[in-house]
Design a protein around this motif. Structure first.
Motif, PDB file in Angstrom:
ATOM      1  N   LYS A 186       1.198  -1.662   0.470  1.00 15.10           N
ATOM      2  CA  LYS A 186       0.157  -0.186   0.182  1.00 15.10           C
ATOM      3  C   LYS A 186       0.892   1.024  -0.164  1.00 15.10           C
ATOM      4  O   LYS A 186       0.227   2.844  -0.025  1.00 15.10           O
ATOM      5  CB  LYS A 186      -0.770   0.132   1.519  1.00 15.10           C
ATOM      6  CG  LYS A 186      -1.918  -1.041   1.001  1.00 15.10           C
ATOM      7  CD  LYS A 186      -3.446  -1.122  -0.063  1.00 15.10           C
ATOM      8  CE  LYS A 186      -4.181  -2.236   0.075  1.00 15.10           C
ATOM      9  NZ  LYS A 186      -4.787  -2.451  -0.997  1.00 15.10           N
ATOM     10  N   GLY A 187       2.104   1.502  -0.258  1.00 13.45           N
ATOM     11  CA  GLY A 187       3.350   2.219  -0.129  1.00 13.45           C
ATOM     12  C   GLY A 187       3.164   2.961   1.189  1.00 13.45           C
ATOM     13  O   GLY A 187       4.346   3.867   1.257  1.00 13.45           O
ATOM     14  N   MET A 188       3.001   2.217   2.243  1.00 14.62           N
ATOM     15  CA  MET A 188       3.948   2.971   3.615  1.00 14.62           C
ATOM     16  C   MET A 188       5.175   2.797   3.707  1.00 14.62           C
ATOM     17  O   MET A 188       5.691   1.586   3.176  1.00 14.62           O
ATOM     18  CB  MET A 188       3.011   1.911   4.618  1.00 14.62           C
ATOM     19  CG  MET A 188       1.790   2.700   4.258  1.00 14.62           C
ATOM     20  SD  MET A 188       0.821   1.517   5.469  1.00 14.62           S
ATOM     21  CE  MET A 188       0.880   3.738   6.912  1.00 14.62           C
ATOM     22  N   ARG A 189       5.790   3.303   4.766  1.00 20.19           N
ATOM     23  CA  ARG A 189       7.167   3.499   5.022  1.00 20.19           C
ATOM     24  C   ARG A 189       6.217   1.931   6.705  1.00 20.19           C
ATOM     25  O   ARG A 189       5.570   2.307   7.585  1.00 20.19           O
ATOM     26  CB  ARG A 189       8.131   4.130   5.901  1.00 20.19           C
ATOM     27  CG  ARG A 189       8.768   3.993   6.758  1.00 20.19           C
ATOM     28  CD  ARG A 189       9.462   5.531   7.566  1.00 20.19           C
ATOM     29  NE  ARG A 189      10.783   5.093   8.346  1.00 20.19           N
ATOM     30  CZ  ARG A 189      11.794   4.849   8.252  1.00 20.19           C
ATOM     31  NH1 ARG A 189      12.136   4.397   6.790  1.00 20.19           N
ATOM     32  NH2 ARG A 189      12.631   4.342   8.717  1.00 20.19           N
ATOM     33  N   VAL A 190       7.203   0.658   7.027  1.00 25.55           N
ATOM     34  CA  VAL A 190       7.087   0.124   7.834  1.00 25.55           C
ATOM     35  C   VAL A 190       8.314  -0.585   8.503  1.00 25.55           C
ATOM     36  O   VAL A 190       8.865  -0.629   8.403  1.00 25.55           O
ATOM     37  CB  VAL A 190       6.570  -1.324   6.880  1.00 25.55           C
ATOM     38  CG1 VAL A 190       6.516  -2.639   7.967  1.00 25.55           C
ATOM     39  CG2 VAL A 190       5.557  -0.743   5.901  1.00 25.55           C
ATOM     40  N   VAL A 191       7.775  -0.271   9.379  1.00 21.80           N
ATOM     41  CA  VAL A 191       8.746  -0.185  10.720  1.00 21.80           C
ATOM     42  C   VAL A 191       7.936  -1.530  11.512  1.00 21.80           C
ATOM     43  O   VAL A 191       7.161  -1.199  12.008  1.00 21.80           O
ATOM     44  CB  VAL A 191       9.230   1.119  11.954  1.00 21.80           C
ATOM     45  CG1 VAL A 191      10.383   0.388  12.781  1.00 21.80           C
ATOM     46  CG2 VAL A 191       9.997   1.900  10.618  1.00 21.80           C
ATOM     47  N   GLY A 192       9.450  -2.621  11.979  1.00 20.29           N
ATOM     48  CA  GLY A 192       8.662  -3.452  13.345  1.00 20.29           C
ATOM     49  C   GLY A 192       9.281  -3.812  14.165  1.00 20.29           C
ATOM     50  O   GLY A 192      11.039  -3.247  14.495  1.00 20.29           O
ATOM     51  N   SER A 193       9.099  -3.869  15.714  1.00 21.20           N
ATOM     52  CA  SER A 193       9.649  -4.635  16.792  1.00 21.20           C
ATOM     53  C   SER A 193       9.645  -6.321  16.392  1.00 21.20           C
ATOM     54  O   SER A 193       8.542  -7.209  16.208  1.00 21.20           O
ATOM     55  CB  SER A 193       9.651  -3.792  17.729  1.00 21.20           C
ATOM     56  OG  SER A 193       8.087  -4.147  18.387  1.00 21.20           O
ATOM     57  N   THR A 194      11.064  -6.495  16.735  1.00 17.29           N
ATOM     58  CA  THR A 194      11.114  -8.673  17.178  1.00 17.29           C
ATOM     59  C   THR A 194      12.251  -8.524  18.111  1.00 17.29           C
ATOM     60  O   THR A 194      12.557  -8.132  18.833  1.00 17.29           O
ATOM     61  CB  THR A 194      10.658  -9.216  16.083  1.00 17.29           C
ATOM     62  OG1 THR A 194      10.634 -10.555  16.213  1.00 17.29           O
ATOM     63  CG2 THR A 194      12.371  -9.188  15.395  1.00 17.29           C
ATOM     64  N   GLY A 195      12.072  -9.701  18.966  1.00 20.29           N
ATOM     65  CA  GLY A 195      12.713 -10.619  19.955  1.00 20.29           C
ATOM     66  C   GLY A 195      13.806 -11.041  20.016  1.00 20.29           C
ATOM     67  O   GLY A 195      14.585 -11.257  20.382  1.00 20.29           O
ATOM     68  N   SER A 196      14.325 -10.908  18.630  1.00 15.88           N
ATOM     69  CA  SER A 196      15.655 -11.539  18.328  1.00 15.88           C
ATOM     70  C   SER A 196      16.824 -10.728  16.869  1.00 15.88           C
ATOM     71  O   SER A 196      15.656 -10.220  16.358  1.00 15.88           O
ATOM     72  CB  SER A 196      15.707 -12.930  18.179  1.00 15.88           C
ATOM     73  OG  SER A 196      15.399 -13.016  17.026  1.00 15.88           O
ATOM     74  N   ASP A 197      17.671 -11.340  17.034  1.00 20.03           N
ATOM     75  CA  ASP A 197      18.250 -10.145  16.157  1.00 20.03           C
ATOM     76  C   ASP A 197      18.204 -11.545  14.833  1.00 20.03           C
ATOM     77  O   ASP A 197      17.749 -10.730  13.328  1.00 20.03           O
ATOM     78  CB  ASP A 197      19.901 -10.259  16.109  1.00 20.03           C
ATOM     79  CG  ASP A 197      20.157  -9.377  17.277  1.00 20.03           C
ATOM     80  OD1 ASP A 197      19.643  -8.940  17.593  1.00 20.03           O
ATOM     81  OD2 ASP A 197      21.351  -9.590  18.064  1.00 20.03           O
ATOM     82  N   GLU A 198      17.694 -12.781  14.606  1.00 20.47           N
ATOM     83  CA  GLU A 198      16.975 -13.513  13.881  1.00 20.47           C
ATOM     84  C   GLU A 198      16.456 -12.796  12.883  1.00 20.47           C
ATOM     85  O   GLU A 198      16.504 -12.764  11.829  1.00 20.47           O
ATOM     86  CB  GLU A 198      17.587 -15.523  14.261  1.00 20.47           C
ATOM     87  CG  GLU A 198      16.871 -16.125  12.940  1.00 20.47           C
ATOM     88  CD  GLU A 198      16.599 -17.195  13.370  1.00 20.47           C
ATOM     89  OE1 GLU A 198      15.629 -18.165  13.153  1.00 20.47           O
ATOM     90  OE2 GLU A 198      16.414 -17.680  14.479  1.00 20.47           O
ATOM     91  N   LYS A 199      15.701 -12.627  14.129  1.00 24.93           N
ATOM     92  CA  LYS A 199      13.877 -12.136  13.371  1.00 24.93           C
ATOM     93  C   LYS A 199      14.521 -10.356  13.358  1.00 24.93           C
ATOM     94  O   LYS A 199      13.613 -10.314  11.352  1.00 24.93           O
ATOM     95  CB  LYS A 199      13.293 -12.033  14.055  1.00 24.93           C
ATOM     96  CG  LYS A 199      12.751 -13.519  14.893  1.00 24.93           C
ATOM     97  CD  LYS A 199      12.117 -13.733  16.111  1.00 24.93           C
ATOM     98  CE  LYS A 199      11.829 -14.469  17.064  1.00 24.93           C
ATOM     99  NZ  LYS A 199      10.364 -14.785  17.493  1.00 24.93           N
TER     100      LYS A 199
END
Length: 355
Positions: A186-199
């Motif tokens: 949809k053309g958004m800037r996407v930022v995500g958080s997660t619980g490991s460096d692998e992820k």
């Protein structure tokens, strides 16, 4: 031989805090005589093939006095735990279903499930046309409630707009990975958080998120300032608690908060110990819309058909990457469930019960 093994996982005790495999679950070795079962009108028997491992099941394991049970029934101690899965009809007295049909619905954590007529309506057929392009395991969640959860809530509540910023917590799970990828489409800037460096690596290099970070290694407030310099327009919340409070400090005027889950609170059995959000005044000051939902809100609606059409097109065009881990055997369901709650999964956990 008509008598078959029907191993199942029963609730041994209501978990106190994070569930423990040996303490809270028990593998019951049972049998089922399918040929000699006398089915009542509209009943049928299922051979369970794949089971979806989902966070919401944790709420059904609470004690009956818990206020968290308002949207789902609790599992009595000594009874088989329930989840969503794909199964094959092996015996039927229901005209809607015939032997050999593949169906999706609420099944037990067991090899075979006896479905009574009063819940038969809740089962739907697996689309065999889609099986030409997708494995059966996809139909346990990705192409069903799991995928619809991500798609419908983002479109309906989030209302994504090109050029805006979305922040997704628990971004490497099924819901998070799909929300992020749809937002990119949809053309958004996407930022995500997660619980490991692998992820984090998975989000950045495979799913092509614009930014991602390991929340265990950073100060969340500083990380959001760094990665969302223009603020947050959509916060897709799977965590609740302190994470929601911090995100509200970064939400822009007219931001939308999609409340999908609150996994940080699921293992807290005492309501007085749950985290109280301290900055709800931001909702008023910035005209923020916060809305929760149930995926069943969208069943049978036009948006469900739109999801089915779009998701298959995106898969075929390579716009959507779906990562799942398939674990074999009923006996491994409790460990898979606990590992999922502890964030050990990358992508979706599915248990294969039978061929």
């Amino acid at each position: 031989m008509t008598v078959k093994s029907n191993k199942g996982v029963i609730l041994k005790a209501n978990p106190k805090g994070t569930p423990e495999v040996d303490k809270d679950f028990e593998l019951a070795h049972r049998t089922i005589d399918i040929e000699n079962l006398n089915l009542e009108e509209n009943d049928f028997v299922l051979k369970n093939l794949y089971l979806s491992i989902d966070p919401y099941v944790r709420i059904t394991l609470q004690e009956p006095t818990s206020s968290s049970l308002k949207y789902d029934k609790k599992i009595p101690i000594g009874q088989v735990i329930k989840g969503l899965g794909v199964s094959e009809v092996v015996k039927t007295n229901n005209p809607k279903f015939k032997v050999g049909d593949l169906v999706f619905g609420a099944i037990g954590w067991e090899e075979y499930s006896y479905i009574k007529s009063d819940i038969a309506y809740a089962f739907s057929f697996v689309n065999k046309e889609l099986l030409k392009d997708t494995p059966l395991s996809y139909h346990v969640s990705f192409l069903r409630f799991g995928g619809l959860t991500s798609y419908a809530s983002l479109i309906d509540i989030g209302k994504p707009k090109e050029g805006e910023t979305i922040y997704v917590s628990t971004a490497a799970g099924l819901t998070g990975q799909l929300v992020g990828q749809i937002a990119k489409i949809k053309g958004m800037r996407v930022v995500g958080s997660t619980g490991s460096d692998e992820k984090v690596d998975f989000l950045l290099n495979e799913l092509k998120f614009d930014a991602a970070f390991n929340y265990k290694k950073v100060d969340l407030d500083k990380a959001l300032s760094e990665h969302c310099p223009n603020g947050i327009d959509i916060y897709y919340d799977n965590v609740g608690g302190k994470a929601l409070e911090v995100a509200l400090e970064h939400c822009n005027r007219l931001a939308r908060v999609v409340v999908c889950g609150m996994i940080s609170q699921y293992n807290i059995t005492n309501p007085d110990e749950r985290y109280g959000i301290k900055n709800l005044n931001n909702i008023v000051a910035n005209s923020i819309n916060i809305q929760g939902f149930m995926v069943t809100d969208y069943i049978g609606k036009d948006i469900e058909k739109e999801f089915e059409k779009d998701i298959i097109e995106w898969i075929k065009n390579g716009k959507i990457i779906y990562k799942e881990t398939v674990i074999d055997g009923v006996e491994n369901i409790p460990k898979a469930f606990v590992d999922m709650l502890n964030g050990k999964n990358v992508g979706k956990y599915v248990v294969k019960i039978a061929d």
